[in-house]
Scaffold this motif. Structure first.
Motif, PDB file in Angstrom:
ATOM      1  N   SER A  46       0.890  -1.382   0.077  1.00 45.34           N
ATOM      2  CA  SER A  46      -0.060  -0.106  -0.002  1.00 45.34           C
ATOM      3  C   SER A  46       1.022   1.182   0.065  1.00 45.34           C
ATOM      4  O   SER A  46       0.405   2.194  -0.222  1.00 45.34           O
ATOM      5  CB  SER A  46      -1.141  -0.133   1.197  1.00 45.34           C
ATOM      6  OG  SER A  46      -0.276   0.471   2.375  1.00 45.34           O
TER       7      SER A  46
ATOM      8  N   THR B 135      -2.353   1.493  -3.978  1.00 44.02           N
ATOM      9  CA  THR B 135      -3.641   1.489  -3.044  1.00 44.02           C
ATOM     10  C   THR B 135      -4.185   0.096  -3.104  1.00 44.02           C
ATOM     11  O   THR B 135      -3.984  -0.783  -4.039  1.00 44.02           O
ATOM     12  CB  THR B 135      -4.801   2.530  -3.642  1.00 44.02           C
ATOM     13  OG1 THR B 135      -4.163   3.624  -3.683  1.00 44.02           O
ATOM     14  CG2 THR B 135      -6.019   2.197  -2.822  1.00 44.02           C
TER      15      THR B 135
ATOM     16  N   LEU C 197      -7.361  -2.531  -1.882  1.00 42.13           N
ATOM     17  CA  LEU C 197      -8.498  -2.916  -1.173  1.00 42.13           C
ATOM     18  C   LEU C 197      -8.919  -4.182  -0.905  1.00 42.13           C
ATOM     19  O   LEU C 197      -8.349  -5.220  -1.279  1.00 42.13           O
ATOM     20  CB  LEU C 197      -9.429  -2.618  -2.471  1.00 42.13           C
ATOM     21  CG  LEU C 197      -9.467  -1.057  -3.263  1.00 42.13           C
ATOM     22  CD1 LEU C 197     -10.761  -1.466  -4.267  1.00 42.13           C
ATOM     23  CD2 LEU C 197      -9.874  -0.173  -2.340  1.00 42.13           C
TER      24      LEU C 197
ATOM     25  N   TYR D 178     -17.268  -1.666 -10.925  1.00 35.20           N
ATOM     26  CA  TYR D 178     -15.800  -1.408 -10.765  1.00 35.20           C
ATOM     27  C   TYR D 178     -15.133  -0.931 -11.973  1.00 35.20           C
ATOM     28  O   TYR D 178     -15.496  -1.741 -13.255  1.00 35.20           O
ATOM     29  CB  TYR D 178     -15.212  -2.749 -10.227  1.00 35.20           C
ATOM     30  CG  TYR D 178     -13.876  -2.545  -9.711  1.00 35.20           C
ATOM     31  CD1 TYR D 178     -13.265  -2.144  -8.851  1.00 35.20           C
ATOM     32  CD2 TYR D 178     -13.189  -3.318 -10.595  1.00 35.20           C
ATOM     33  CE1 TYR D 178     -11.824  -1.933  -8.399  1.00 35.20           C
ATOM     34  CE2 TYR D 178     -11.559  -3.383 -10.523  1.00 35.20           C
ATOM     35  CZ  TYR D 178     -11.067  -2.432  -9.288  1.00 35.20           C
ATOM     36  OH  TYR D 178      -9.892  -2.600  -8.980  1.00 35.20           O
TER      37      TYR D 178
ATOM     38  N   LEU E 100      -4.773  -0.607  -8.704  1.00 33.17           N
ATOM     39  CA  LEU E 100      -5.013  -0.779  -7.335  1.00 33.17           C
ATOM     40  C   LEU E 100      -4.896  -2.318  -7.333  1.00 33.17           C
ATOM     41  O   LEU E 100      -5.244  -3.126  -8.194  1.00 33.17           O
ATOM     42  CB  LEU E 100      -5.929  -0.076  -6.543  1.00 33.17           C
ATOM     43  CG  LEU E 100      -7.337   0.013  -7.206  1.00 33.17           C
ATOM     44  CD1 LEU E 100      -8.238  -1.328  -7.156  1.00 33.17           C
ATOM     45  CD2 LEU E 100      -8.036   1.125  -6.791  1.00 33.17           C
TER      46      LEU E 100
ATOM     47  N   VAL F 239     -10.202   0.544   2.175  1.00 30.77           N
ATOM     48  CA  VAL F 239      -9.074   1.003   1.141  1.00 30.77           C
ATOM     49  C   VAL F 239      -7.707   1.290   1.905  1.00 30.77           C
ATOM     50  O   VAL F 239      -7.858   2.390   2.898  1.00 30.77           O
ATOM     51  CB  VAL F 239      -9.667   2.590   0.393  1.00 30.77           C
ATOM     52  CG1 VAL F 239      -8.641   3.060  -0.671  1.00 30.77           C
ATOM     53  CG2 VAL F 239     -10.981   2.140  -0.170  1.00 30.77           C
TER      54      VAL F 239
ATOM     55  N   LYS G  48      -3.720   2.813   2.062  1.00 36.59           N
ATOM     56  CA  LYS G  48      -2.745   3.369   1.514  1.00 36.59           C
ATOM     57  C   LYS G  48      -1.861   3.995   2.311  1.00 36.59           C
ATOM     58  O   LYS G  48      -2.226   4.339   3.599  1.00 36.59           O
ATOM     59  CB  LYS G  48      -3.538   4.586   0.609  1.00 36.59           C
ATOM     60  CG  LYS G  48      -2.728   5.588  -0.243  1.00 36.59           C
ATOM     61  CD  LYS G  48      -3.315   6.365  -1.207  1.00 36.59           C
ATOM     62  CE  LYS G  48      -2.542   6.863  -2.364  1.00 36.59           C
ATOM     63  NZ  LYS G  48      -3.049   7.578  -3.479  1.00 36.59           N
TER      64      LYS G  48
ATOM     65  N   HIS H   7     -13.379   3.684   4.431  1.00 36.33           N
ATOM     66  CA  HIS H   7     -13.882   2.045   4.730  1.00 36.33           C
ATOM     67  C   HIS H   7     -15.391   2.141   4.648  1.00 36.33           C
ATOM     68  O   HIS H   7     -15.820   3.655   5.075  1.00 36.33           O
ATOM     69  CB  HIS H   7     -13.555   1.437   5.900  1.00 36.33           C
ATOM     70  CG  HIS H   7     -13.687   1.945   6.950  1.00 36.33           C
ATOM     71  ND1 HIS H   7     -15.168   1.899   7.801  1.00 36.33           N
ATOM     72  CD2 HIS H   7     -12.917   2.794   7.837  1.00 36.33           C
ATOM     73  CE1 HIS H   7     -14.776   2.488   8.877  1.00 36.33           C
ATOM     74  NE2 HIS H   7     -13.857   3.242   9.186  1.00 36.33           N
TER      75      HIS H   7
ATOM     76  N   LEU I 210     -13.279   5.519  -5.832  1.00 37.51           N
ATOM     77  CA  LEU I 210     -12.061   4.771  -5.609  1.00 37.51           C
ATOM     78  C   LEU I 210     -11.121   5.819  -6.294  1.00 37.51           C
ATOM     79  O   LEU I 210      -9.895   5.575  -6.037  1.00 37.51           O
ATOM     80  CB  LEU I 210     -12.033   3.591  -6.123  1.00 37.51           C
ATOM     81  CG  LEU I 210     -13.050   2.550  -5.411  1.00 37.51           C
ATOM     82  CD1 LEU I 210     -12.896   1.209  -6.068  1.00 37.51           C
ATOM     83  CD2 LEU I 210     -12.327   2.341  -3.804  1.00 37.51           C
TER      84      LEU I 210
ATOM     85  N   PHE J 253      -8.349   7.794  -4.556  1.00 38.58           N
ATOM     86  CA  PHE J 253      -7.335   7.222  -3.771  1.00 38.58           C
ATOM     87  C   PHE J 253      -6.041   6.270  -4.394  1.00 38.58           C
ATOM     88  O   PHE J 253      -5.255   5.687  -4.086  1.00 38.58           O
ATOM     89  CB  PHE J 253      -7.842   5.894  -2.848  1.00 38.58           C
ATOM     90  CG  PHE J 253      -8.902   6.417  -1.852  1.00 38.58           C
ATOM     91  CD1 PHE J 253      -8.513   7.429  -0.910  1.00 38.58           C
ATOM     92  CD2 PHE J 253     -10.334   6.362  -2.173  1.00 38.58           C
ATOM     93  CE1 PHE J 253      -9.511   8.071  -0.227  1.00 38.58           C
ATOM     94  CE2 PHE J 253     -11.264   7.071  -1.131  1.00 38.58           C
ATOM     95  CZ  PHE J 253     -10.972   7.896  -0.254  1.00 38.58           C
TER      96      PHE J 253
END
Length: 125
Positions: A35, A39, A41, A63, A69, A101, A103, A110, A121, A124
């Motif tokens: 992370s 990023t 998940l 998505y 990520l 999420v 990072k 969250h 998303l 991030f």
């Protein structure tokens, strides 16, 4: 007219996401480390819950597969110990379904239930 009302009987092509199964507690250290450059998940899913299935289907539909990520799938019924450790390690109270999420080693966002699909998303990445 009937297709609009009832949908087509033709099967829809399923969208496949690049899920990585989250099955061990050791993977959480890897996720934390990764992370710092990309990023990460974690999608916590209860395979016995209709709401969790509905939210997951909505998440998959929305998505963006091109997102830069890593996406982990946690079957929290099969891997309860991993689910518990996610909460301890990342200081997030357990809920299901739940999206975290991560990072730079920490959870930056969250959500649970229908609010999962409200997380932007792109912010991030």
């Amino acid at each position: 007219m009937f297709k609009k009302l009832f949908g087509s009987s033709e099967p829809k092509e399923e969208k496949l996401l690049p899920w990585k199964p989250l099955t061990t507690v050791d993977q959480l250290n890897t996720i934390e480390t990764l992370s710092k450059g990309k990023t990460q998940l974690i999608f916590k899913h209860s395979t016995r819950c209709g709401i969790s299935k509905m939210v997951m289907n909505q998440f998959v539909s929305a998505y963006n597969v091109e997102a830069n990520l890593d996406l982990y799938y946690l079957d929290l019924l099969s891997y309860r110990d991993v689910s518990n450790e996610v909460g301890y390690k990342f200081q997030v109270m357990h809920q299901s379904p739940q999206l975290l999420v991560i990072k730079n080693g920490v959870v930056v966002a969250h959500a649970s239930h229908g609010v999962i699909n409200d997380i932007d998303l792109e912010r991030f990445i």
